[in-house]
Design a protein around this motif. Structure first.
Motif, PDB file in Angstrom:
ATOM      1  N   ARG A   1     -10.956  -8.961   3.582  1.00 22.12           N
ATOM      2  CA  ARG A   1     -10.951  -8.219   2.321  1.00 22.12           C
ATOM      3  C   ARG A   1     -11.024  -6.710   2.541  1.00 22.12           C
ATOM      4  O   ARG A   1     -10.440  -5.957   1.824  1.00 22.12           O
ATOM      5  CB  ARG A   1     -12.130  -8.636   1.466  1.00 22.12           C
ATOM      6  N   TRP A   2     -11.770  -6.302   3.460  1.00 20.84           N
ATOM      7  CA  TRP A   2     -11.932  -4.877   3.716  1.00 20.84           C
ATOM      8  C   TRP A   2     -10.626  -4.236   4.137  1.00 20.84           C
ATOM      9  O   TRP A   2     -10.377  -3.080   3.842  1.00 20.84           O
ATOM     10  CB  TRP A   2     -12.977  -4.670   4.793  1.00 20.84           C
ATOM     11  N   LEU A   3      -9.757  -4.922   4.783  1.00 17.85           N
ATOM     12  CA  LEU A   3      -8.483  -4.376   5.230  1.00 17.85           C
ATOM     13  C   LEU A   3      -7.454  -4.301   4.113  1.00 17.85           C
ATOM     14  O   LEU A   3      -6.528  -3.529   4.174  1.00 17.85           O
ATOM     15  CB  LEU A   3      -7.920  -5.219   6.382  1.00 17.85           C
ATOM     16  N   LEU A   4      -7.617  -5.083   3.078  1.00 15.34           N
ATOM     17  CA  LEU A   4      -6.622  -5.143   2.007  1.00 15.34           C
ATOM     18  C   LEU A   4      -7.048  -4.375   0.755  1.00 15.34           C
ATOM     19  O   LEU A   4      -6.490  -4.582  -0.296  1.00 15.34           O
ATOM     20  CB  LEU A   4      -6.365  -6.614   1.637  1.00 15.34           C
ATOM     21  N   ARG A   5      -7.997  -3.475   0.840  1.00 16.60           N
ATOM     22  CA  ARG A   5      -8.445  -2.770  -0.370  1.00 16.60           C
ATOM     23  C   ARG A   5      -7.325  -1.908  -0.963  1.00 16.60           C
ATOM     24  O   ARG A   5      -6.470  -1.374  -0.244  1.00 16.60           O
ATOM     25  CB  ARG A   5      -9.699  -1.967  -0.098  1.00 16.60           C
ATOM     26  N   ASP A   6      -7.342  -1.775  -2.259  1.00 22.87           N
ATOM     27  CA  ASP A   6      -6.307  -1.044  -2.995  1.00 22.87           C
ATOM     28  C   ASP A   6      -6.558   0.460  -2.897  1.00 22.87           C
ATOM     29  O   ASP A   6      -7.599   0.951  -3.350  1.00 22.87           O
ATOM     30  CB  ASP A   6      -6.327  -1.492  -4.463  1.00 22.87           C
ATOM     31  N   ILE A   7      -5.628   1.183  -2.304  1.00 17.61           N
ATOM     32  CA  ILE A   7      -5.776   2.641  -2.178  1.00 17.61           C
ATOM     33  C   ILE A   7      -4.876   3.390  -3.153  1.00 17.61           C
ATOM     34  O   ILE A   7      -4.813   4.610  -3.147  1.00 17.61           O
ATOM     35  CB  ILE A   7      -5.500   3.104  -0.726  1.00 17.61           C
ATOM     36  N   SER A   8      -4.180   2.690  -4.042  1.00 20.91           N
ATOM     37  CA  SER A   8      -3.271   3.361  -4.983  1.00 20.91           C
ATOM     38  C   SER A   8      -4.020   4.276  -5.943  1.00 20.91           C
ATOM     39  O   SER A   8      -3.526   5.333  -6.314  1.00 20.91           O
ATOM     40  CB  SER A   8      -2.428   2.347  -5.741  1.00 20.91           C
ATOM     41  N   ALA A   9      -5.231   3.900  -6.362  1.00 20.36           N
ATOM     42  CA  ALA A   9      -6.002   4.753  -7.275  1.00 20.36           C
ATOM     43  C   ALA A   9      -6.347   6.082  -6.614  1.00 20.36           C
ATOM     44  O   ALA A   9      -6.225   7.139  -7.230  1.00 20.36           O
ATOM     45  CB  ALA A   9      -7.263   4.037  -7.726  1.00 20.36           C
ATOM     46  N   SER A  10      -6.753   6.060  -5.355  1.00 21.51           N
ATOM     47  CA  SER A  10      -7.090   7.320  -4.692  1.00 21.51           C
ATOM     48  C   SER A  10      -5.836   8.148  -4.434  1.00 21.51           C
ATOM     49  O   SER A  10      -5.876   9.374  -4.519  1.00 21.51           O
ATOM     50  CB  SER A  10      -7.863   7.076  -3.398  1.00 21.51           C
ATOM     51  N   ARG A  11      -4.720   7.495  -4.169  1.00 22.43           N
ATOM     52  CA  ARG A  11      -3.461   8.248  -4.000  1.00 22.43           C
ATOM     53  C   ARG A  11      -3.036   8.890  -5.311  1.00 22.43           C
ATOM     54  O   ARG A  11      -2.563  10.021  -5.323  1.00 22.43           O
ATOM     55  CB  ARG A  11      -2.355   7.329  -3.470  1.00 22.43           C
ATOM     56  N   ARG A  12      -3.195   8.180  -6.411  1.00 25.75           N
ATOM     57  CA  ARG A  12      -2.870   8.758  -7.724  1.00 25.75           C
ATOM     58  C   ARG A  12      -3.767   9.956  -8.013  1.00 25.75           C
ATOM     59  O   ARG A  12      -3.316  10.985  -8.515  1.00 25.75           O
ATOM     60  CB  ARG A  12      -2.989   7.707  -8.827  1.00 25.75           C
ATOM     61  N   ALA A  13      -5.041   9.846  -7.672  1.00 22.34           N
ATOM     62  CA  ALA A  13      -5.976  10.955  -7.888  1.00 22.34           C
ATOM     63  C   ALA A  13      -5.582  12.159  -7.030  1.00 22.34           C
ATOM     64  O   ALA A  13      -5.601  13.305  -7.495  1.00 22.34           O
ATOM     65  CB  ALA A  13      -7.397  10.510  -7.573  1.00 22.34           C
ATOM     66  N   GLU A  14      -5.208  11.911  -5.771  1.00 19.28           N
ATOM     67  CA  GLU A  14      -4.757  13.009  -4.896  1.00 19.28           C
ATOM     68  C   GLU A  14      -3.493  13.649  -5.440  1.00 19.28           C
ATOM     69  O   GLU A  14      -3.354  14.880  -5.431  1.00 19.28           O
ATOM     70  CB  GLU A  14      -4.510  12.479  -3.478  1.00 19.28           C
ATOM     71  N   GLU A  15      -2.566  12.851  -5.939  1.00 26.39           N
ATOM     72  CA  GLU A  15      -1.315  13.376  -6.497  1.00 26.39           C
ATOM     73  C   GLU A  15      -1.597  14.212  -7.747  1.00 26.39           C
ATOM     74  O   GLU A  15      -1.026  15.269  -7.942  1.00 26.39           O
ATOM     75  CB  GLU A  15      -0.359  12.217  -6.825  1.00 26.39           C
ATOM     76  N   ARG A  16      -2.512  13.725  -8.591  1.00 31.41           N
ATOM     77  CA  ARG A  16      -2.900  14.480  -9.783  1.00 31.41           C
ATOM     78  C   ARG A  16      -3.486  15.829  -9.396  1.00 31.41           C
ATOM     79  O   ARG A  16      -3.154  16.858  -9.976  1.00 31.41           O
ATOM     80  CB  ARG A  16      -3.922  13.670 -10.590  1.00 31.41           C
TER      81      ARG A  16
END
Length: 168
Positions: free
Chosen positions: A3-18
């Motif tokens: 589970r630790w390897l498959l965590r969703d990083i899209s939210a943090s990427r969206r925050a960085e893009e914002r």
């Protein structure tokens, strides 16, 4: 452990893009403000009058030297302006609004150069003026505004008259 390897990083990427987009917007706004300040300063220190209208012909601004030359501001639109001065031909006859350089530039979509006018100011004084105007186009070729420039040539006209008198 999988589970630790498959965590969703899209939210943090969206925050960085914002954050990146917000920073780019802030920098662009600062650059636009600096350019606007530079342009305003340039317009106010140049020794010629400048009048600007929008695409519909509404008068937006007259720089400080322009107000000095004309003896005041013009308001309204280019075809029916409210103003404290009267434009005339050099012989003193009324100069029709439809023939004013900025009106012609906006209506015909072309640059108008070397138009000589006599400006009768509200205080009774007169100024000989040499004027020109041009439409301003955007990237698509559409007229987005118009600019008129004019300079006081009274001293030159007086010198020409004095020279003519000497020669006569």
């Amino acid at each position: 452990g999988l589970r630790w390897l498959l965590r969703d990083i899209s939210a943090s990427r969206r925050a960085e893009e914002r954050e990146r987009l917000l920073e780019e917007t802030r920098v662009a706004a600062e650059e636009a403000q600096a350019a606007n300040t530079l342009l305003r300063t340039l317009l106010d220190v140049m020794p010629v009058g400048v009048m600007v209208c929008n695409a519909d012909g509404a008068l937006l601004m007259t720089n400080h030297p322009g107000r000095e030359i004309l003896g005041g501001r013009a308001y309204g639109d280019i075809e029916t302006p409210q103003r404290t001065y009267e434009p005339c031909y050099p012989d003193g006859s009324p100069f029709p609004a439809s023939e004013m350089p900025l009106v012609r530039a906006m209506q015909l979509g072309e640059t108008v150069e070397n138009v000589e006018l006599l400006i009768r100011r509200e205080d009774g004084s007169e100024r000989a003026v040499l004027a020109g105007a041009a439409p301003v186009h955007d990237e698509a070729g559409e007229v987005v505004s118009g600019v008129a420039v004019f300079q006081d040539i009274s001293a030159r006209k007086q010198a020409e008259k004095a020279l003519e008198k000497e020669r006569a």
